[in-house]
Design an enzyme around this catalytic site. Structure first.
Site, PDB file in Angstrom:
ATOM      1  N   THR A 109       0.865  -1.189   0.000  1.00 22.51           N
ATOM      2  CA  THR A 109       0.000   0.000   0.000  1.00 22.51           C
ATOM      3  C   THR A 109       0.902   1.240   0.000  1.00 22.51           C
ATOM      4  O   THR A 109       1.320   1.688  -1.051  1.00 22.51           O
ATOM      5  CB  THR A 109      -0.971  -0.003   1.188  1.00 22.51           C
ATOM      6  N   LYS A 159       3.770  -6.969   3.775  1.00 24.83           N
ATOM      7  CA  LYS A 159       3.551  -5.562   3.482  1.00 24.83           C
ATOM      8  C   LYS A 159       3.336  -4.853   4.805  1.00 24.83           C
ATOM      9  O   LYS A 159       2.788  -5.406   5.765  1.00 24.83           O
ATOM     10  CB  LYS A 159       2.371  -5.351   2.546  1.00 24.83           C
ATOM     11  N   THR A 211       0.629  -3.593  11.751  1.00 21.41           N
ATOM     12  CA  THR A 211      -0.295  -3.519  10.630  1.00 21.41           C
ATOM     13  C   THR A 211       0.367  -4.078   9.404  1.00 21.41           C
ATOM     14  O   THR A 211       1.110  -3.391   8.735  1.00 21.41           O
ATOM     15  CB  THR A 211      -0.699  -2.068  10.367  1.00 21.41           C
ATOM     16  N   GLU A 242       6.682   4.774   7.224  1.00 20.00           N
ATOM     17  CA  GLU A 242       6.217   5.914   6.438  1.00 20.00           C
ATOM     18  C   GLU A 242       6.971   7.201   6.771  1.00 20.00           C
ATOM     19  O   GLU A 242       6.884   7.721   7.879  1.00 20.00           O
ATOM     20  CB  GLU A 242       4.718   6.123   6.669  1.00 20.00           C
TER      21      GLU A 242
END
Length: 390
Positions: free
Chosen positions: A149, A171, A182, A262
């Site tokens: 993602t 992922k 997650t 991120e």
């Protein structure tokens, strides 16, 4: 080689049209071609568990599965009965193409919460993926790419055992909390193992890997880690060796998640030693890793040990007993806190490298220790999540 490194597996990753990102692969299929069809799984503990999580939990209870369908571009979480029906329809469709029973197909999804999937695009992707199934390195790489993602790169692992192999993909980049993290992960092996051993090995592995990383403290609705065993090697390893290799595989994949956090500019290893128990050490490490103030300081190349001890001090005494006046904190090898008071000047700490090591010793007289990895908190993280759409 990813999930096709082990014998007896084929995979594919294709674009079905689910993702709003133009050209992005968004459907992966992994197939266990046997002779065994052993499966084990660990899932999110979030009470809003997504429809595919609810469905796959039921399948895993049998200890067996032949295939797994994973889509990015939509989480199918908080979608009610309609979302669960989509999972069932996807499993039925995949099973019809693969020539197996519907309850032999696991489903996982990742992406935006609160929206149903475009089922035509899912079916289109599943059909394309089944037609593209292969055991080549390229096929494994495409599958790892399709489940991404906000990840900036695929994350895979390949490990040789004694006559057998373990491969895997994961992922995960954001919405990573130390309650499994997650992520969606598939680990494959050609070893001969029972479903009981596969499950116990996976539980041990996730408890010391995916349960010990923290990007942003946010727990997902879709976390799924699956082990599939084909038995194609003909080798039956000992329980201790197999568990150790599964632990290694999960540790490597978890570390890759942190390395791709991120917007992160630093990977932070927090190690707590001298605790009364592993649980106590882990609680302390998690408390420190969850500090947004510490993460912001590290982003600014500031070895602010005050953020470390203030977070450490929030751990209740009944969970981790220690004397604050004995605690030491080293950052990148410099003892900045010595016995609960200032140590070496923080200016002596080099913050130039990507990795930052925070070593905490509780000095309780015991030797239990634990490690948690986290990332710094950057402006890029804010922008990625402010603009996030599947």
């Amino acid at each position: 080689m990813s999930v096709v490194f082990a014998q007896g597996f084929s995979a594919a990753g294709v674009r079905g049209g689910i993702s709003s990102v133009e050209g992005k692969k968004d459907v992966a299929v992994v197939v266990n071609n046997g002779p065994l069809n052993v499966a084990a799984g660990v899932f999110t503990t979030n009470r809003f568990a997504a429809a595919p999580v609810q469905y796959s939990r039921n399948i895993i209870a049998s200890g067996h599965a032949r295939a797994m369908v994973i889509n990015s571009g939509g989480a199918n979480a908080c979608t009610g009965e309609a979302g669960y029906a989509q999972v069932e329809q996807t499993a039925d469709y995949a099973a019809s193409l693969l020539g197996c029973a519907s309850d032999d197909v696991l489903i996982a999804s990742t992406g935006l919460i609160g929206e149903l999937l475009p089922l035509d695009a899912v079916f289109h992707g599943v059909e394309k993926a089944v037609n593209a199934l292969d055991s080549s390195e390229e096929a494994g790489a495409y599958a790892a790419e399709a489940i991404m993602t906000t990840d900036t790169r695929p994350k895979t692992v390949c490990i040789e055992g004694t006559g057998y192999r373990v491969g895997g993909m994961v992922k995960g980049s954001g919405m990573i909390a130390p309650q499994l993290a997650t992520m969606i992960s598939v680990i494959t092996t050609d070893a001969i193992v029972s479903s009981e051993l596969a499950q116990s090995a996976l539980r041990e592995a996730t408890s010391r890997s995916f349960d010990c990383i923290d990007v942003d403290g946010c727990m997902s609705t879709n976390d799924t880690v699956i082990v599939l065993a084909s038995g194609a090697s003909g080798v039956e390893p000992g329980a201790e060796e197999f568990t150790a290799i599964v632990c290694d595989a999960c540790a490597q994949l978890a570390r890759q998640i942190i390395g791709d956090g991120e917007g992160a500019s630093h990977d932070i290893r927090i190690e707590v030693r001298g605790a009364g128990s592993y649980a106590a050490a882990l609680a302390c490490a998690r408390a420190v890793s969850s500090s947004n103030l510490l993460k912001c300081a590290i982003y600014g190349n500031d070895p602010n040990w005050g953020r470390v001890v203030s977070s450490l001090g929030t751990v209740p005494v009944d969970i981790a007993a220690f004397d604050p006046q004995k605690v030491t904190v080293d950052i990148n090898g410099v003892r900045v806190c010595d016995g609960g008071k200032p140590g070496e000047p923080r200016e002596r700490v080099s913050m130039e490298e990507r990795e930052v090591h925070i070593d905490i010793n509780l000095h309780t007289g015991s030797s239990a220790q634990a490690v948690v990895w986290t990332d710094d908190l950057t402006l890029d993280y804010v922008h990625i999540n402010a603009d996030y759409e599947s």
